[in-house]
Design a protein around this motif. Structure first.
Motif, PDB file in Angstrom:
ATOM      1  N   ARG A 227       0.831  -1.216   0.000  1.00  0.00           N
ATOM      2  CA  ARG A 227       0.000   0.000   0.000  1.00  0.00           C
ATOM      3  C   ARG A 227       0.855   1.251   0.000  1.00  0.00           C
ATOM      4  O   ARG A 227       0.589   2.219  -0.717  1.00  0.00           O
ATOM      5  CB  ARG A 227      -0.918   0.004   1.215  1.00  0.00           C
ATOM      6  CG  ARG A 227      -2.179  -0.818   1.074  1.00  0.00           C
ATOM      7  CD  ARG A 227      -3.185  -0.443   2.150  1.00  0.00           C
ATOM      8  NE  ARG A 227      -3.602   0.946   2.027  1.00  0.00           N
ATOM      9  CZ  ARG A 227      -4.215   1.618   3.005  1.00  0.00           C
ATOM     10  NH1 ARG A 227      -4.424   1.040   4.177  1.00  0.00           N
ATOM     11  NH2 ARG A 227      -4.585   2.870   2.822  1.00  0.00           N
ATOM     12  N   LEU A 228       1.905   1.218   0.820  1.00  0.00           N
ATOM     13  CA  LEU A 228       2.774   2.394   0.926  1.00  0.00           C
ATOM     14  C   LEU A 228       3.511   2.633  -0.391  1.00  0.00           C
ATOM     15  O   LEU A 228       3.628   3.780  -0.847  1.00  0.00           O
ATOM     16  CB  LEU A 228       3.763   2.198   2.072  1.00  0.00           C
ATOM     17  CG  LEU A 228       4.669   3.376   2.436  1.00  0.00           C
ATOM     18  CD1 LEU A 228       3.869   4.644   2.633  1.00  0.00           C
ATOM     19  CD2 LEU A 228       5.475   3.043   3.693  1.00  0.00           C
ATOM     20  N   LYS A 229       3.988   1.575  -1.013  1.00  0.00           N
ATOM     21  CA  LYS A 229       4.652   1.705  -2.321  1.00  0.00           C
ATOM     22  C   LYS A 229       3.717   2.330  -3.346  1.00  0.00           C
ATOM     23  O   LYS A 229       4.117   3.199  -4.130  1.00  0.00           O
ATOM     24  CB  LYS A 229       5.111   0.328  -2.816  1.00  0.00           C
ATOM     25  CG  LYS A 229       6.449  -0.131  -2.305  1.00  0.00           C
ATOM     26  CD  LYS A 229       6.812  -1.444  -2.981  1.00  0.00           C
ATOM     27  CE  LYS A 229       8.162  -1.942  -2.530  1.00  0.00           C
ATOM     28  NZ  LYS A 229       8.489  -3.246  -3.163  1.00  0.00           N
ATOM     29  N   ASN A 230       2.480   1.875  -3.334  1.00  0.00           N
ATOM     30  CA  ASN A 230       1.505   2.387  -4.291  1.00  0.00           C
ATOM     31  C   ASN A 230       1.281   3.884  -4.101  1.00  0.00           C
ATOM     32  O   ASN A 230       1.206   4.648  -5.072  1.00  0.00           O
ATOM     33  CB  ASN A 230       0.185   1.628  -4.147  1.00  0.00           C
ATOM     34  CG  ASN A 230      -0.859   2.064  -5.169  1.00  0.00           C
ATOM     35  OD1 ASN A 230      -1.713   2.891  -4.883  1.00  0.00           O
ATOM     36  ND2 ASN A 230      -0.788   1.503  -6.359  1.00  0.00           N
ATOM     37  N   CYS A 231       1.191   4.315  -2.863  1.00  0.00           N
ATOM     38  CA  CYS A 231       1.001   5.745  -2.585  1.00  0.00           C
ATOM     39  C   CYS A 231       2.228   6.559  -2.999  1.00  0.00           C
ATOM     40  O   CYS A 231       2.104   7.657  -3.542  1.00  0.00           O
ATOM     41  CB  CYS A 231       0.706   5.952  -1.104  1.00  0.00           C
ATOM     42  SG  CYS A 231      -0.953   5.437  -0.609  1.00  0.00           S
ATOM     43  N   ILE A 232       3.416   6.005  -2.759  1.00  0.00           N
ATOM     44  CA  ILE A 232       4.648   6.701  -3.154  1.00  0.00           C
ATOM     45  C   ILE A 232       4.706   6.845  -4.674  1.00  0.00           C
ATOM     46  O   ILE A 232       4.989   7.929  -5.203  1.00  0.00           O
ATOM     47  CB  ILE A 232       5.882   5.929  -2.646  1.00  0.00           C
ATOM     48  CG1 ILE A 232       5.981   6.041  -1.118  1.00  0.00           C
ATOM     49  CG2 ILE A 232       7.160   6.467  -3.297  1.00  0.00           C
ATOM     50  CD1 ILE A 232       7.049   5.164  -0.506  1.00  0.00           C
ATOM     51  N   GLU A 233       4.419   5.758  -5.374  1.00  0.00           N
ATOM     52  CA  GLU A 233       4.496   5.781  -6.840  1.00  0.00           C
ATOM     53  C   GLU A 233       3.495   6.744  -7.453  1.00  0.00           C
ATOM     54  O   GLU A 233       3.758   7.354  -8.498  1.00  0.00           O
ATOM     55  CB  GLU A 233       4.279   4.360  -7.376  1.00  0.00           C
ATOM     56  CG  GLU A 233       5.432   3.412  -7.068  1.00  0.00           C
ATOM     57  CD  GLU A 233       5.078   1.964  -7.324  1.00  0.00           C
ATOM     58  OE1 GLU A 233       3.919   1.708  -7.756  1.00  0.00           O
ATOM     59  OE2 GLU A 233       5.932   1.088  -7.087  1.00  0.00           O
ATOM     60  N   ASN A 234       2.342   6.901  -6.809  1.00  0.00           N
ATOM     61  CA  ASN A 234       1.299   7.773  -7.346  1.00  0.00           C
ATOM     62  C   ASN A 234       1.250   9.135  -6.663  1.00  0.00           C
ATOM     63  O   ASN A 234       0.315   9.906  -6.889  1.00  0.00           O
ATOM     64  CB  ASN A 234      -0.062   7.079  -7.224  1.00  0.00           C
ATOM     65  CG  ASN A 234      -0.184   5.878  -8.145  1.00  0.00           C
ATOM     66  OD1 ASN A 234      -0.391   6.021  -9.350  1.00  0.00           O
ATOM     67  ND2 ASN A 234      -0.050   4.684  -7.589  1.00  0.00           N
TER      68      ASN A 234
ATOM     69  N   GLN B 164       4.270  17.504  -8.369  1.00  0.00           N
ATOM     70  CA  GLN B 164       4.351  16.475  -9.405  1.00  0.00           C
ATOM     71  C   GLN B 164       5.571  15.573  -9.197  1.00  0.00           C
ATOM     72  O   GLN B 164       5.783  14.632  -9.961  1.00  0.00           O
ATOM     73  CB  GLN B 164       4.421  17.133 -10.791  1.00  0.00           C
ATOM     74  CG  GLN B 164       3.174  17.932 -11.140  1.00  0.00           C
ATOM     75  CD  GLN B 164       3.289  18.598 -12.506  1.00  0.00           C
ATOM     76  OE1 GLN B 164       4.331  18.570 -13.147  1.00  0.00           O
ATOM     77  NE2 GLN B 164       2.194  19.188 -12.949  1.00  0.00           N
ATOM     78  N   SER B 165       6.353  15.875  -8.156  1.00  0.00           N
ATOM     79  CA  SER B 165       7.621  15.153  -7.982  1.00  0.00           C
ATOM     80  C   SER B 165       7.860  14.637  -6.566  1.00  0.00           C
ATOM     81  O   SER B 165       8.726  13.791  -6.364  1.00  0.00           O
ATOM     82  CB  SER B 165       8.799  16.077  -8.350  1.00  0.00           C
ATOM     83  OG  SER B 165       8.646  16.612  -9.648  1.00  0.00           O
ATOM     84  N   ILE B 166       7.125  15.126  -5.585  1.00  0.00           N
ATOM     85  CA  ILE B 166       7.396  14.806  -4.188  1.00  0.00           C
ATOM     86  C   ILE B 166       6.298  13.917  -3.615  1.00  0.00           C
ATOM     87  O   ILE B 166       5.112  14.239  -3.728  1.00  0.00           O
ATOM     88  CB  ILE B 166       7.513  16.072  -3.318  1.00  0.00           C
ATOM     89  CG1 ILE B 166       8.550  17.043  -3.908  1.00  0.00           C
ATOM     90  CG2 ILE B 166       7.879  15.714  -1.882  1.00  0.00           C
ATOM     91  CD1 ILE B 166       8.592  18.397  -3.203  1.00  0.00           C
ATOM     92  N   SER B 167       6.698  12.807  -2.999  1.00  0.00           N
ATOM     93  CA  SER B 167       5.763  11.952  -2.270  1.00  0.00           C
ATOM     94  C   SER B 167       5.886  12.262  -0.782  1.00  0.00           C
ATOM     95  O   SER B 167       7.001  12.311  -0.248  1.00  0.00           O
ATOM     96  CB  SER B 167       6.071  10.472  -2.521  1.00  0.00           C
ATOM     97  OG  SER B 167       5.899  10.137  -3.873  1.00  0.00           O
TER      98      SER B 167
ATOM     99  N   LYS C 245      13.969  13.696 -11.263  1.00  0.00           N
ATOM    100  CA  LYS C 245      13.936  12.697 -10.190  1.00  0.00           C
ATOM    101  C   LYS C 245      12.668  12.847  -9.367  1.00  0.00           C
ATOM    102  O   LYS C 245      12.150  13.942  -9.184  1.00  0.00           O
ATOM    103  CB  LYS C 245      15.152  12.854  -9.263  1.00  0.00           C
ATOM    104  CG  LYS C 245      16.476  12.435  -9.877  1.00  0.00           C
ATOM    105  CD  LYS C 245      17.598  12.591  -8.863  1.00  0.00           C
ATOM    106  CE  LYS C 245      18.945  12.181  -9.456  1.00  0.00           C
ATOM    107  NZ  LYS C 245      19.032  10.726  -9.670  1.00  0.00           N
ATOM    108  N   LYS C 246      12.183  11.727  -8.855  1.00  0.00           N
ATOM    109  CA  LYS C 246      11.138  11.734  -7.845  1.00  0.00           C
ATOM    110  C   LYS C 246      11.816  11.727  -6.475  1.00  0.00           C
ATOM    111  O   LYS C 246      12.897  11.152  -6.315  1.00  0.00           O
ATOM    112  CB  LYS C 246      10.221  10.514  -7.991  1.00  0.00           C
ATOM    113  CG  LYS C 246       9.607  10.370  -9.375  1.00  0.00           C
ATOM    114  CD  LYS C 246       8.760  11.585  -9.732  1.00  0.00           C
ATOM    115  CE  LYS C 246       8.148  11.415 -11.132  1.00  0.00           C
ATOM    116  NZ  LYS C 246       7.420  12.647 -11.557  1.00  0.00           N
TER     117      LYS C 246
END
Length: 376
Positions: A27-34, A185-188, A152-153
């Motif tokens: 879940r956390l990965k998904n939020c970071i990626e999006n 658009q770049s920061i999680s 970069k993200k």
């Protein structure tokens, strides 16, 4: 038994020491990626920081960890963010002089500059009349431009985030962070906190900036099944044999699968030259309880007489599903109004929690163990 890696650390768990949390990682990965802001919530020492850092490391995205635990005012928050951004830039470019050049392109101005220190790049702000929230907005907007420039993200991980709610009375810092989190658009953004009452005020009050901003992961205790698999893997590596179910059950009974106490018990058992017995688990637990009794007593002394009494009754009865019911009122020998008032306070301060079966229980197994032996 010696090992070249701390398999049951009492701080951040990484690598083979990290146990389970597979659903939460996904879940956390998904939020970071999006780039969806997310809140990690749980009592202290449940493994929020370990979860965040392990997940971040798997993504291989540059990040800043910004710990607000020791912040006492908005200037401290600003300094924490400055320090985090400096480390983030050093992660984006490992060669110090190149990192400084990268930072200087974005941050050098009349009041913000990048400098090279012994620990890497540091971002400094000159004294100005503007409020810290203004400086933070300026820095984060510049960080967004830096991320776009380098294609970069990046990740900003705010730990002990509930502190911001007590520090910023006009919510200016919250408003700035929400503005950037919504438009980036770049920061999680990852926010982590351990005080449920303060987090509720921050994220669930429709009059506060963070209302409905984040997805939320509430960490529960790791299951016995997941722990058993993790522990048996270590046992086979260290002692070349699996632990008996009786030993596992004893571990689960005393630690109650609280991540900190599970790791504490297991780390002590690793000192044994052979696979531990349930008697050794019990001996180690009661030795630890004896060692910590005075510190628990000092903490409990800060509570009122009725709060201490209710906490003690709940410790001795192993919790209840009806704290305001007649049976528990008789057990506690307290009035319903007094129980209700003490219950509210103890829940807000995270002395109590409601488990998956609806039982109100003492959150900390150590406090429960000490109070179970004491008198009111």
């Amino acid at each position: 038994m010696d090992t070249d890696f701390d398999l049951f650390p009492l701080s951040v768990a990484t690598g083979p020491a990290f146990c389970n949390r597979k659903t939460e990682i996904d879940r956390l990965k998904n939020c970071i990626e999006n780039r969806r802001p997310i809140l990690l919530a749980s009592p202290r020492r449940y493994g929020k920081t370990s979860l965040a850092l392990n997940t971040i490391q798997q993504t291989k995205i540059p990040y800043a960890q910004i710990d607000l635990f020791s912040a006492v005012d908005e200037q401290d928050i600003e300094r924490c963010i400055l320090k985090g951004i400096g480390k983030l830039i050093s992660r984006m470019e490992s060669v110090p002089k190149r990192a400084l050049a990268l930072a200087s392109e974005i941050f050098d101005s009349s009041h913000i500059r990048a400098v090279l220190s012994k620990v890497g790049v540091s971002i400094e702000i000159s004294k100005r009349k503007e409020k810290p929230a203004y400086h933070v907005l300026d820095m984060l907007e510049r960080l967004e431009r830096l991320a776009k420039k380098t294609d970069k993200k990046i990740i900003l991980f705010f730990d002990e985030f509930q502190c911001i709610g007590e520090i910023s009375p006009d919510h200016a810092m919250e408003s700035v962070l929400r503005q950037v989190a919504q438009l980036t658009q770049s920061i999680s953004f990852i926010f982590s906190g351990s005080n449920r009452h303060l987090l509720h005020e921050l994220f669930d009050d429709r009059n506060r900036p963070f209302y409905k901003l984040c997805e939320r992961i509430t960490l529960e205790r790791i299951s016995q099944e997941a722990y058993a698999k993790h522990i048996q893997k270590v046992a086979l590596k260290i002692w070349k044999t699996a632990l008996s179910q009786t030993v596992l059950d004893t571990l689960f009974n005393y630690s109650e699968c609280h991540p900190y106490y599970m790791n504490l018990l297991c780390s002590r058992l690793l000192l044994a030259s052979r696979a531990p017995t349930s008697d050794l688990v019990e001996k180690n637990w009661f030795q630890y309880v004896t060692e910590e009794r005075s510190s628990v007593a000092s903490e409990i002394d800060l509570l009122s007489k009725n709060q201490r009494k209710l906490l003690t009754v709940l410790s001795r009865t192993n919790g209840t599903d009806a704290p305001l019911g007649q049976k528990f009122i008789q057990q506690a020998n307290m009035s319903k109004a007094t129980i209700d008032q003490s219950l509210t306070f103890l829940e807000k301060r995270d002395y109590l929690y409601k488990n998956e079966h609806g039982y109100m229980k003492v959150l900390d197994p150590l406090i429960k163990a000490v109070l179970s032996e004491s008198l009111f």
